[in-house]
Design a protein around this motif. Structure first.
Motif, PDB file in Angstrom:
ATOM      1  N   ILE A 150     -33.210  13.446  16.170  1.00 29.44           N
ATOM      2  CA  ILE A 150     -33.695  12.049  15.787  1.00 29.44           C
ATOM      3  C   ILE A 150     -35.044  12.205  15.329  1.00 29.44           C
ATOM      4  CG2 ILE A 150     -33.952   9.625  16.547  1.00 29.44           C
ATOM      5  CD1 ILE A 150     -32.085   9.872  18.648  1.00 29.44           C
ATOM      6  N   ASN A 151     -35.242  11.879  13.971  1.00 29.88           N
ATOM      7  CA  ASN A 151     -36.582  11.638  13.404  1.00 29.88           C
ATOM      8  C   ASN A 151     -36.812  10.518  12.288  1.00 29.88           C
ATOM      9  OD1 ASN A 151     -39.041  12.233  12.238  1.00 29.88           O
ATOM     10  ND2 ASN A 151     -38.108  14.058  10.710  1.00 29.88           N
ATOM     11  N   ASP A 152     -36.871   9.447  13.138  1.00 34.81           N
ATOM     12  CA  ASP A 152     -36.914   8.006  12.579  1.00 34.81           C
ATOM     13  C   ASP A 152     -38.254   7.317  12.179  1.00 34.81           C
ATOM     14  OD1 ASP A 152     -36.384   5.553  11.025  1.00 34.81           O
ATOM     15  OD2 ASP A 152     -34.733   4.900  12.673  1.00 34.81           O
ATOM     16  N   THR A 157     -39.202   6.310  16.057  1.00 34.78           N
ATOM     17  CA  THR A 157     -38.175   6.856  17.260  1.00 34.78           C
ATOM     18  C   THR A 157     -37.896   8.324  16.937  1.00 34.78           C
ATOM     19  OG1 THR A 157     -37.358   4.819  17.491  1.00 34.78           O
ATOM     20  CG2 THR A 157     -36.132   6.562  18.358  1.00 34.78           C
ATOM     21  N   TYR A 158     -38.315   8.957  17.843  1.00 36.34           N
ATOM     22  CA  TYR A 158     -38.267  10.933  17.706  1.00 36.34           C
ATOM     23  C   TYR A 158     -37.525  11.325  18.974  1.00 36.34           C
ATOM     24  CZ  TYR A 158     -41.719   9.278  14.304  1.00 36.34           C
ATOM     25  OH  TYR A 158     -42.297   8.807  12.980  1.00 36.34           O
ATOM     26  N   PHE A 193     -39.069  12.949  23.837  1.00 32.34           N
ATOM     27  CA  PHE A 193     -38.762  11.495  23.248  1.00 32.34           C
ATOM     28  C   PHE A 193     -39.993  10.744  22.902  1.00 32.34           C
ATOM     29  CE2 PHE A 193     -37.703   7.147  23.725  1.00 32.34           C
ATOM     30  CZ  PHE A 193     -36.833   6.895  22.683  1.00 32.34           C
ATOM     31  N   VAL A 194     -40.389  10.199  21.945  1.00 34.88           N
ATOM     32  CA  VAL A 194     -41.471   9.342  21.232  1.00 34.88           C
ATOM     33  C   VAL A 194     -40.792   8.056  20.862  1.00 34.88           C
ATOM     34  CG1 VAL A 194     -43.401   9.160  20.033  1.00 34.88           C
ATOM     35  CG2 VAL A 194     -42.660  11.348  20.923  1.00 34.88           C
ATOM     36  N   LYS A 195     -41.233   7.021  21.319  1.00 33.37           N
ATOM     37  CA  LYS A 195     -40.972   5.610  20.839  1.00 33.37           C
ATOM     38  C   LYS A 195     -42.081   4.853  20.719  1.00 33.37           C
ATOM     39  CE  LYS A 195     -38.445   2.141  19.767  1.00 33.37           C
ATOM     40  NZ  LYS A 195     -37.626   2.294  18.735  1.00 33.37           N
ATOM     41  N   THR A 198     -45.063  -0.897  19.905  1.00 30.03           N
ATOM     42  CA  THR A 198     -45.919  -1.617  19.000  1.00 30.03           C
ATOM     43  C   THR A 198     -46.135  -0.847  17.747  1.00 30.03           C
ATOM     44  OG1 THR A 198     -47.896  -1.687  20.051  1.00 30.03           O
ATOM     45  CG2 THR A 198     -46.111  -3.197  21.113  1.00 30.03           C
ATOM     46  N   ASP A 199     -46.960  -1.560  16.759  1.00 25.81           N
ATOM     47  CA  ASP A 199     -47.563  -0.859  15.831  1.00 25.81           C
ATOM     48  C   ASP A 199     -48.760   0.338  16.499  1.00 25.81           C
ATOM     49  OD1 ASP A 199     -46.178  -2.040  13.954  1.00 25.81           O
ATOM     50  OD2 ASP A 199     -47.691  -3.373  13.529  1.00 25.81           O
ATOM     51  N   GLN A 200     -49.195  -0.142  17.459  1.00 24.16           N
ATOM     52  CA  GLN A 200     -50.348   0.850  17.952  1.00 24.16           C
ATOM     53  C   GLN A 200     -49.955   1.639  19.376  1.00 24.16           C
ATOM     54  OE1 GLN A 200     -51.531  -2.486  16.826  1.00 24.16           O
ATOM     55  NE2 GLN A 200     -51.941  -1.194  14.997  1.00 24.16           N
ATOM     56  N   TRP A 201     -48.982   1.160  20.218  1.00 21.35           N
ATOM     57  CA  TRP A 201     -48.760   1.648  21.549  1.00 21.35           C
ATOM     58  C   TRP A 201     -47.489   2.464  21.375  1.00 21.35           C
ATOM     59  CZ3 TRP A 201     -51.785   1.596  25.698  1.00 21.35           C
ATOM     60  CH2 TRP A 201     -52.889   0.522  25.602  1.00 21.35           C
ATOM     61  N   TYR A 202     -47.601   3.761  22.037  1.00 24.46           N
ATOM     62  CA  TYR A 202     -46.652   4.874  21.955  1.00 24.46           C
ATOM     63  C   TYR A 202     -46.128   5.170  23.228  1.00 24.46           C
ATOM     64  CZ  TYR A 202     -46.773   5.029  16.911  1.00 24.46           C
ATOM     65  OH  TYR A 202     -46.535   4.797  15.484  1.00 24.46           O
ATOM     66  N   LEU A 203     -44.900   5.384  23.525  1.00 21.90           N
ATOM     67  CA  LEU A 203     -44.745   6.148  24.879  1.00 21.90           C
ATOM     68  C   LEU A 203     -44.064   7.477  24.560  1.00 21.90           C
ATOM     69  CD1 LEU A 203     -44.295   5.846  28.037  1.00 21.90           C
ATOM     70  CD2 LEU A 203     -41.861   5.014  27.463  1.00 21.90           C
TER      71      LEU A 203
END
Length: 317
Positions: A150-152, A157-158, A193-195, A198-203
């Motif tokens: 997954i590379n979106d 979303t990765y 997994f990276v999600k 918001t536009d600035q916050w990533y998990l």
């Protein structure tokens, strides 16, 4: 080069010192802990699973080649066995680097990033653990081949999967208590997994399992060392000020990984928990600097890091 992503590549294989059972610090009870030091988590090369940096599972654009240089300095002032401090005044300092080369391409429609990592460094014990001595040299070469099912970028979303193979090529001498090489094959399978929340916050969430070959030349007697699978989970919360600058906080937990020597169980699973905080930014469109600070929060067996600094310089071509 195309517009740079917040980060490139994924985390170095963070090695820890290989410590052998024949070395014991004099006059301290429970120094059998040194016999099981379990390759404490230190810097690149050793017995724990593979640390990642925040944003590492966001792939760079196709065609990008990147050279990375890592440096980690870590100090340890406590040594534990079965959750209890085993030596009154231990000390182990490491300065470890990794040279890494990675190329991003596409195979079968999937992003793919073959790479090679070469660790090197220095370990220095002191005070009540001075009997461990000091050593320097090159660690075990690591080959990796991550790919992204997954590379979106549109949905931020990765999902990446990364196999790592450790080659028994590093500096090793069974008569030394500290070694940068491990004299054994290792295989690690990691998923990240990276999600974008918001536009600035990533998990960022990462999990892996490491499988170990045997070291049939361990310690002064050349005994056989075996190790059970080692597991690690990592999580980062990351804030992107801009596409090229961020700050992050992270937590990591390892479990499993107990060793045996000559068929005798050491009962030395690390059960290590650690935290970190840091940030990265692009100094130029193709040059990125990452700096992170961290420490161990809990260790059941082995040395506990009281302070650690990681620096990573990335140059994309």
């Amino acid at each position: 080069m195309k517009t740079a992503r917040p980060s490139m590549g994924h985390g170095p294989a963070q090695p820890s010192p290989e410590v052998h059972s024949h070395a014991r610090a004099p006059s301290e009870r429970g120094v059998a802990a040194l016999a099981a030091l379990l390759l404490a988590a230190t810097a690149p090369m050793a017995a724990h699973a593979i640390d990642v940096d925040a944003g590492d599972y966001v792939p760079a654009p196709d065609g990008t080649t990147a050279g990375l240089l890592y440096y980690q300095h870590a100090g340890r002032d406590r040594l534990y066995a079965q959750g209890r401090q085993a030596v009154a005044d231990p000390r182990l300092v490491s300065d470890v680097g990794i040279a890494r080369l990675v190329h991003y391409t596409r195979i079968g429609g999937l992003a793919f990033a073959p790479q090679i990592l070469v660790p090197f460094g220095r370990l220095d014990a002191g005070r009540d653990t001075a009997a461990l001595g000091r050593t320097s040299g090159v660690g075990d070469i690591i080959l990796a081949a991550p790919f992204w099912p997954i590379n979106d970028a549109a949905s931020r979303t990765y999902l990446g999967i990364a196999p790592y193979l450790y080659l028994p090529t590093g500096s090793y001498d069974r008569n030394r208590a500290l070694n940068l090489g491990e004299n054994r094959w290792k295989f690690d399978l990691q998923a990240g997994f990276v999600k974008g929340l918001t536009d600035q916050w990533y998990l960022d969430l990462t999990g892996d399992v490491m499988l170990h070959g045997k070291n049939d030349d361990d310690g002064g007697t050349g005994a056989t060392l075996r190790q059970k699978p080692l597991y690690q989970g990592q999580a980062y919360l990351r804030y992107q000020f801009t596409p090229g600058a961020n700050v992050f906080v992270g937590l990591s937990q390892t479990w499993g990984g107990a060793t045996s020597v000559g068929g005798v169980d050491n009962d030395d699973a690390p059960r290590q928990r650690k935290a970190s905080i840091g940030g990265s930014w692009f100094l130029r469109p193709t040059t990125q600097l990452l700096v992170a600070f961290g420490r161990d929060l809990h260790v059941d067996n082995g040395f506990r890091e009281n302070a650690r600094i990681n620096v990573r310089l990335l140059q994309a071509f």
